[in-house]
Design a protein around this motif. Structure first.
Motif, PDB file in Angstrom:
ATOM      1  N   ALA A  97      47.971  -1.951  78.249  1.00  0.00           N
ATOM      2  CA  ALA A  97      48.013  -3.202  77.483  1.00  0.00           C
ATOM      3  C   ALA A  97      47.511  -4.394  78.281  1.00  0.00           C
ATOM      4  N   ASN A  98      47.792  -4.435  79.578  1.00  0.00           N
ATOM      5  CA  ASN A  98      47.426  -5.628  80.341  1.00  0.00           C
ATOM      6  C   ASN A  98      45.959  -5.671  80.736  1.00  0.00           C
ATOM      7  N   LEU A  99      45.165  -4.685  80.296  1.00  0.00           N
ATOM      8  CA  LEU A  99      43.717  -4.760  80.489  1.00  0.00           C
ATOM      9  C   LEU A  99      43.021  -5.307  79.246  1.00  0.00           C
ATOM     10  N   VAL A 100      43.786  -5.592  78.195  1.00  0.00           N
ATOM     11  CA  VAL A 100      43.209  -6.040  76.920  1.00  0.00           C
ATOM     12  C   VAL A 100      43.108  -7.558  76.905  1.00  0.00           C
ATOM     13  N   ASP A 101      41.914  -8.071  76.603  1.00  0.00           N
ATOM     14  CA  ASP A 101      41.725  -9.504  76.448  1.00  0.00           C
ATOM     15  C   ASP A 101      42.209  -9.945  75.071  1.00  0.00           C
ATOM     16  N   ASN A 102      41.771  -9.246  74.046  1.00  0.00           N
ATOM     17  CA  ASN A 102      42.331  -9.463  72.710  1.00  0.00           C
ATOM     18  C   ASN A 102      42.093  -8.226  71.860  1.00  0.00           C
ATOM     19  N   LEU A 103      42.870  -8.127  70.814  1.00  0.00           N
ATOM     20  CA  LEU A 103      42.827  -6.971  69.913  1.00  0.00           C
ATOM     21  C   LEU A 103      42.841  -7.487  68.488  1.00  0.00           C
ATOM     22  N   VAL A 104      41.909  -6.986  67.670  1.00  0.00           N
ATOM     23  CA  VAL A 104      41.772  -7.441  66.291  1.00  0.00           C
ATOM     24  C   VAL A 104      41.719  -6.231  65.368  1.00  0.00           C
ATOM     25  N   ILE A 105      42.481  -6.287  64.287  1.00  0.00           N
ATOM     26  CA  ILE A 105      42.367  -5.287  63.219  1.00  0.00           C
ATOM     27  C   ILE A 105      41.740  -5.961  62.009  1.00  0.00           C
ATOM     28  N   SER A 106      40.538  -5.523  61.654  1.00  0.00           N
ATOM     29  CA  SER A 106      39.883  -6.013  60.439  1.00  0.00           C
ATOM     30  C   SER A 106      40.307  -5.129  59.278  1.00  0.00           C
ATOM     31  N   LYS A 107      40.967  -5.713  58.311  1.00  0.00           N
ATOM     32  CA  LYS A 107      41.470  -4.948  57.169  1.00  0.00           C
ATOM     33  C   LYS A 107      40.503  -4.963  55.999  1.00  0.00           C
ATOM     34  N   THR A 108      39.473  -5.793  56.097  1.00  0.00           N
ATOM     35  CA  THR A 108      38.410  -5.774  55.103  1.00  0.00           C
ATOM     36  C   THR A 108      37.084  -5.581  55.817  1.00  0.00           C
ATOM     37  N   ALA A 109      36.141  -4.971  55.138  1.00  0.00           N
ATOM     38  CA  ALA A 109      34.862  -4.636  55.753  1.00  0.00           C
ATOM     39  C   ALA A 109      33.896  -5.805  55.654  1.00  0.00           C
ATOM     40  N   THR A 110      33.101  -5.955  56.691  1.00  0.00           N
ATOM     41  CA  THR A 110      31.911  -6.794  56.660  1.00  0.00           C
ATOM     42  C   THR A 110      30.738  -5.891  57.066  1.00  0.00           C
ATOM     43  N   PRO A 111      29.517  -6.234  56.682  1.00  0.00           N
ATOM     44  CA  PRO A 111      28.395  -5.310  56.913  1.00  0.00           C
ATOM     45  C   PRO A 111      28.151  -4.958  58.375  1.00  0.00           C
ATOM     46  N   ASN A 112      28.571  -5.817  59.307  1.00  0.00           N
ATOM     47  CA  ASN A 112      28.314  -5.527  60.720  1.00  0.00           C
ATOM     48  C   ASN A 112      29.343  -4.577  61.337  1.00  0.00           C
ATOM     49  N   LEU A 113      30.351  -4.163  60.554  1.00  0.00           N
ATOM     50  CA  LEU A 113      31.332  -3.197  61.032  1.00  0.00           C
ATOM     51  C   LEU A 113      30.977  -1.799  60.542  1.00  0.00           C
ATOM     52  N   PRO A 114      31.310  -0.740  61.329  1.00  0.00           N
ATOM     53  CA  PRO A 114      31.097   0.628  60.828  1.00  0.00           C
ATOM     54  C   PRO A 114      31.808   0.838  59.502  1.00  0.00           C
ATOM     55  N   GLY A 115      31.210   1.637  58.628  1.00  0.00           N
ATOM     56  CA  GLY A 115      31.731   1.777  57.270  1.00  0.00           C
ATOM     57  C   GLY A 115      32.767   2.857  57.087  1.00  0.00           C
ATOM     58  N   ASP A 116      33.107   3.616  58.147  1.00  0.00           N
ATOM     59  CA  ASP A 116      34.014   4.749  57.965  1.00  0.00           C
ATOM     60  C   ASP A 116      35.459   4.364  58.263  1.00  0.00           C
ATOM     61  N   PHE A 117      36.004   3.462  57.451  1.00  0.00           N
ATOM     62  CA  PHE A 117      37.428   3.144  57.537  1.00  0.00           C
ATOM     63  C   PHE A 117      37.905   2.619  56.193  1.00  0.00           C
ATOM     64  N   ALA A 118      39.209   2.744  55.998  1.00  0.00           N
ATOM     65  CA  ALA A 118      39.837   2.193  54.800  1.00  0.00           C
ATOM     66  C   ALA A 118      41.099   1.432  55.159  1.00  0.00           C
ATOM     67  N   GLY A 119      41.771   1.860  56.222  1.00  0.00           N
ATOM     68  CA  GLY A 119      42.969   1.161  56.659  1.00  0.00           C
ATOM     69  C   GLY A 119      42.626  -0.049  57.496  1.00  0.00           C
ATOM     70  N   GLY A 120      41.974   0.189  58.641  1.00  0.00           N
ATOM     71  CA  GLY A 120      41.604  -0.907  59.502  1.00  0.00           C
ATOM     72  C   GLY A 120      40.561  -0.506  60.519  1.00  0.00           C
ATOM     73  N   ALA A 121      39.727  -1.480  60.910  1.00  0.00           N
ATOM     74  CA  ALA A 121      38.791  -1.318  62.016  1.00  0.00           C
ATOM     75  C   ALA A 121      39.441  -1.984  63.220  1.00  0.00           C
ATOM     76  N   ILE A 122      39.882  -1.172  64.172  1.00  0.00           N
ATOM     77  CA  ILE A 122      40.646  -1.663  65.325  1.00  0.00           C
ATOM     78  C   ILE A 122      39.662  -1.929  66.460  1.00  0.00           C
ATOM     79  N   GLN A 123      39.574  -3.195  66.849  1.00  0.00           N
ATOM     80  CA  GLN A 123      38.603  -3.607  67.860  1.00  0.00           C
ATOM     81  C   GLN A 123      39.339  -4.098  69.103  1.00  0.00           C
ATOM     82  N   ILE A 124      39.038  -3.462  70.246  1.00  0.00           N
ATOM     83  CA  ILE A 124      39.647  -3.824  71.519  1.00  0.00           C
ATOM     84  C   ILE A 124      38.571  -4.440  72.393  1.00  0.00           C
ATOM     85  N   PHE A 125      38.880  -5.586  72.998  1.00  0.00           N
ATOM     86  CA  PHE A 125      37.931  -6.264  73.865  1.00  0.00           C
ATOM     87  C   PHE A 125      38.563  -6.467  75.242  1.00  0.00           C
ATOM     88  N   THR A 126      37.790  -6.193  76.282  1.00  0.00           N
ATOM     89  CA  THR A 126      38.255  -6.401  77.644  1.00  0.00           C
ATOM     90  C   THR A 126      37.460  -7.538  78.276  1.00  0.00           C
TER      91      THR A 126
END
Length: 926
Positions: free
Chosen positions: A211-240
């Motif tokens: 956890a302490n290596l994570v700068d921020n964490l975002v769950i996108s619950k709706t799709a935008t075209p720049n996100l991969p399309g293979d999800f329905a629950g959430g696109a979980i994005q981890i940034f270091t």
């Protein structure tokens, strides 16, 4: 040796912590300059300190840095073409410290450009920047920053994800978003997708990212075209992180006590020193030169050749007893930054993490069909992780090279006693030695390049390597026969085999993105477009080696006497060398497989403004997906998928007030079968008492998503929101019981259709509205109420007209927290509560009803206190204080399968407690 090492580490930390020096060194001012309407970074904005010659320009990320600032208070002027200038006063710089000031810029017309200067204070602008970051997400998102992570007892990213609205975690590592199982999520690290880490499911094991290596964490619950399309629950994005603000060195050590385990007897198989560092030394591996599956199944080996091969296998079946020591966690993080006179910067962050933990789970009640067992599990776990990020920023360009490596070794010993009605044996003693080694390496090379008019081009190339190996899983059962326990060594099933497997996967990916600011409808808009490719290649090689007792004439031993030998003797070289066993490999031709996928995608999207209130982010993504999977059975056709999917989406935001938004979203997404779900490989899971088998006929699921959200931000860092969502599935992929032959196995299948809908509530609010003395008390909660309905008519059995909830879906999720800081933020207290509603674990079969998991109340607490002028911090954490049981049970339209005498265990399949964890840690920043 390890106790001496841990003691020395504590002493070293305390000695270092006692040395603190402070000089009146110059400070720094840094921050990010962003557009006030969409939070896009402004490249090339100038930042000047009034009354001095010091200043800086923003880089490709919109970040500026002013070095060598004498301590004091200053006024900053920020300018950018097409935007109103800003003067920010009361910017205080402290000796040797970094002052962070993020600034929001507002676009103005050319007529007023030279006459508009907006004035504000440091505090006002900090609040404005935080508001903009909260409000300007293109879609509906929830996230957690590194500051919030520091205040929680979370040690891995899976722990962090429990705090996100609508998210739950299964098995302490797999994430469920909005009640949808983990297979409907997509995970990415630093902008590129992460592959599945599991051999038997589509899921990413989030416990491997500290956890302490994570700068921020975002769950996108709706799709935008720049996100991969293979999800329905959430696109979980981890940034270091990449370039630090300052040079630093952080060292931490933590020791944990588990009420089930620590200082109590701990059982295990043999272990090597290298196991403590996540690498087995090869003693568990299948020996080199061991006969191939074809040679064994062809029956061409003589008895002597079989015996010679069996003698190569490790004969150590001893059960060792030790006293469990404290759980341990160490981390060293090192950051360096070099600022050049030209304004260029080079930065590096390197982190090393080591975790070692022991976990005893006693008295596990296990009831299934005609089984009634009690299990005791002992798990030894080691995690070795490393992160190395490097970045070079020059002008309007930035090159980053990010690397993460993680190695996990889980070594579990299980001892099972109880009744097996299938064999008529009243009493059994089953042992299983099971080691799993998982490794992940991901390297990402990225270039960001800025041009005139704030346009930006980004390219990314990445490689991921996944390994998941099980060396020498050994399972042996003794049954009570005529008053004597005898080993089932004359059986040849997968439940009695020595299992070896090697899974290796390579993932190559590349993508390009371009963004161009435009003026449309008299407003600043942004056009984004991009393309990406990903190639996955996986190989999976299992072996099921059976030492089958010989019988009949020609063998000079007593079979019954051999079966009565104790476990540490029955497979010894002295017994094996007497030609007691024949060698069998019961792997089928359909078990090993090779597979590859090739995904190509492209997208285009527009971020439009309509007046001051409306914002529309819309566009489409096109994905071309090819899959080929082959096993070694020439009689079965290879699995082929060749799909083209067009995935439109639109996210509309209406700014009701400067502090409130109303959002509406539509998107079309997909859920592709994972390789393991398609592979016909049958794996016997001794904890589930069944075989898990893939389904080569699975189809891709298609999902239409609708979202509506109202959000209000009472003040900086606070939020109140209400969301509603609806999802319509065609051919959803689920897991269920496959029992048409009265054998409790498990498989993957497509249900006909499903719907999933619900509401979410989130509040994060300081309690100073109650009394001003509670200004440092923050209350937060997120609650999700979810309903789903699946049409599943696989069998002739009809239950509720073949309607049921989706697998893995929880009807509600509750997270509640209370944070309190005192003594000028030196003391921090955090209380956390989580509860997940009753959810399906496996869908019903032809004869057995569905398996559900009961709710649990989970309470965590943490007390933190900073010392040595805030350079060091002690934390005392308690996890799962209530220690309520985990309970899996049958639930259906019949009472035929109710097992157990007590009301609390009616219909129980599995019932256990993992204990309470107490952890004391110290972190020091040098």
């Amino acid at each position: 040796m390890f106790r001496k090492f841990t003691s020395l580490s504590v002493i070293a930390l305390l000695i270092l912590a006692s040395v603190s020096a402070f000089a009146q060194l110059p400070g720094k001012i840094t921050g990010k300059i962003s557009d006030g309407k969409n939070s896009e970074a402004l490249i090339g904005a100038t930042v000047l300190i009034d009354g001095t010659t010091k200043g800086a320009a923003t880089n490709i990320d919109g970040v500026y840095l002013v070095n060598g600032v004498v301590p004091g208070k200053y006024t900053l002027t920020i300018k950018y073409i097409g935007y109103a200038s800003k003067q920010i006063s009361d910017v205080e710089v402290k000796a040797g410290a970094v002052t962070t000031l993020n600034v929001i810029m507002d676009a103005v017309s050319a007529k007023t450009l030279n006459t508009v200067v907006i004035k504000g204070t440091f505090r006002q602008e900090s609040v404005n920047a935080l508001y903009a970051a909260q409000k300007n997400n293109a879609g509906i998102t929830d996230g957690i920053t590194s500051e919030t992570i520091k205040r929680s007892p979370d040690k891995s990213t899976s722990d962090v994800l429990r705090r996100v609205s609508g998210a739950t975690v299964q098995d302490n590592k797999f994430v469920v978003v909005r009640g949808l199982s983990d297979r409907y999520n997509n995970a990415s690290l630093d902008g590129t997708s992460l592959p599945s880490t599991e051999p038997n499911r589509k899921a990413f094991s989030f416990d491997i990212v500290p956890a302490n290596l994570v700068d921020n964490l975002v769950i996108s619950k709706t799709a935008t075209p720049n996100l991969p399309g293979d999800f329905a629950g959430g696109a979980i994005q981890i940034f270091t992180k990449d370039i630090p603000d300052n040079n630093f060195l952080t060292v931490s050590a933590a020791y944990g006590y588990n009420t089930n385990t620590t200082f109590k007897n701990f059982k295990s198989g043999y272990r090597n020193l290298s196991d403590y560092f996540g690498f087995d030394n090869g003693s568990h591996a299948l020996p080199s030169g061991f006969p191939s599956s074809n040679a064994i199944t062809a029956g061409s080996l003589t008895q002597q050749q079989q015996t010679t091969a069996l003698l190569k296998l490790n004969p150590n079946f001893n059960i060792y007893n030790t006293s469990a020591f404290l759980n341990q966690n160490y981390q060293v993080t090192f950051g360096r930054v070099k600022d050049f006179k030209s304004g260029n910067r080079f930065g590096a962050i390197v982190a090393l993490t080591y975790r070692n933990a022991l976990q005893t789970t006693p008295d596990i009640g296990l009831n299934y069909y005609e089984f009634h067992f009690t299990d005791n599990k002992y798990k030894f776990s080691t995690n070795l992780g490393a992160l190395a990020n490097f970045a070079y920023s020059y002008g309007k360009n930035k090159i980053t090279f990010k690397n993460i490596y993680n190695r996990i070794l889980d070594d579990q010993f299980l001892y099972r006693t109880g009744y097996n009605g299938q064999t008529g044996n009243p009493d059994n003693r089953f042992t299983a030695f099971d080691m799993v080694q998982k490794g992940l390496y991901k390297g990402t090379l990225q270039g960001d390049h800025g041009f005139e008019n704030n346009s930006k081009f980004t390219w990314v190339a990445s490689y991921s390597g996944i390994t998941n190996n099980q060396p020498d899983q050994r399972k042996t059962n003794y049954a009570l026969i005529s008053g004597v326990y005898k080993a089932d060594v004359d059986a040849s099933g997968k439940q009695n085999a020595r299992f070896f497997s090697d899974l290796n996967e390579d993932v190559y990916a590349g993508q390009v993105d371009y963004s161009l600011p435009l003026n449309m409808f008299k407003q600043k808009s942004v056009l984004k477009a991009g393309a990406s490719s990903q190639y996955r290649n996986r190989s999976f090689e299992p072996r099921f080696i059976v030492e089958s007792l010989n019988s009949g004439p020609g063998f000079n031993f007593d079979p019954e006497a051999v079966k009565a030998l104790p476990l540490n003797q029955i497979f010894s070289r002295g017994i094996v060398g007497q030609n007691v066993y024949s060698l069998k490999d019961i792997v089928t031709k359909s078990d090993p497989y090779n597979a590859h996928t090739f995904t190509n995608s492209a997208y285009a999207m527009l971020d439009n403004k309509f007046g001051d209130k409306f914002r529309l982010v819309w566009g489409a993504r096109v994905e071309k997906f090819n899959l080929v999977l082959n096993d070694k059975d020439a009689t079965t056709p290879e699995v082929n998928m060749d799909n083209l999917d067009i995935l439109p989406s639109a996210n509309l935001t209406y700014a009701l007030t400067p502090k409130a938004n109303l959002r509406f979203s539509y998107s079309r997404t997909i859920g592709r079968p994972e390789l393991r779900e398609l592979a016909p490989f049958g794996y016997y899971d001794f904890e589930l008492l069944g075989t898990v088998t893939g389904n080569r006929n699975l189809k891709t699921a298609h999902i239409n998503n609708l979202d509506l959200r109202y959000e209000v931000y009472p003040s900086a860092g606070q939020i109140i929101s209400v969301s509603a969502f609806y999802k319509d599935f065609q051919d959803p992929i689920e897991t269920g019981i496959y029992d048409v032959n009265s054998t409790p196995d498990y498989n993957f299948f497509n249900a006909q259709k499903a719907i999933n809908y619900g509401v979410e509530f989130e509040i994060r609010k300081k309690l100073d509205f109650i009394t001003p003395s509670m200004v440092n008390t923050t209350f937060y909660t997120n609650v999700a109420l979810i309903k789903s309905e699946t049409t599943d008519s696989r069998f002739t059995v009809s239950e509720n007209n073949n309607k049921r909830p989706m697998v893995g879906q929880a009807p509600y999720v509750i997270n509640v927290g209370l944070m309190q800081s005192a003594y000028n933020n030196k003391l921090n207290i955090n209380l956390l509560y989580n509860r997940v509603g009753e959810r399906i674990f496996k869908a019903r079969g032809n004869q057995f009803p569905a398996i559900y998991e009961r709710p649990r109340d989970v309470i965590d607490a943490q007390l933190g206190y900073k010392v040595f002028k805030n350079k060091g911090e002690f934390k005392l954490s308690a996890n799962d204080i209530l220690n309520q049981p985990t309970n899996f049970f049958y639930k259906g339209d019949t009472q035929q399968y109710v097992i157990g005498s007590s009301a609390s265990r009616q219909g129980t399949i599995s019932y256990y407690r993992t204990g309470v964890n107490y952890t004391l840690s110290y972190t020091h920043n040098f």
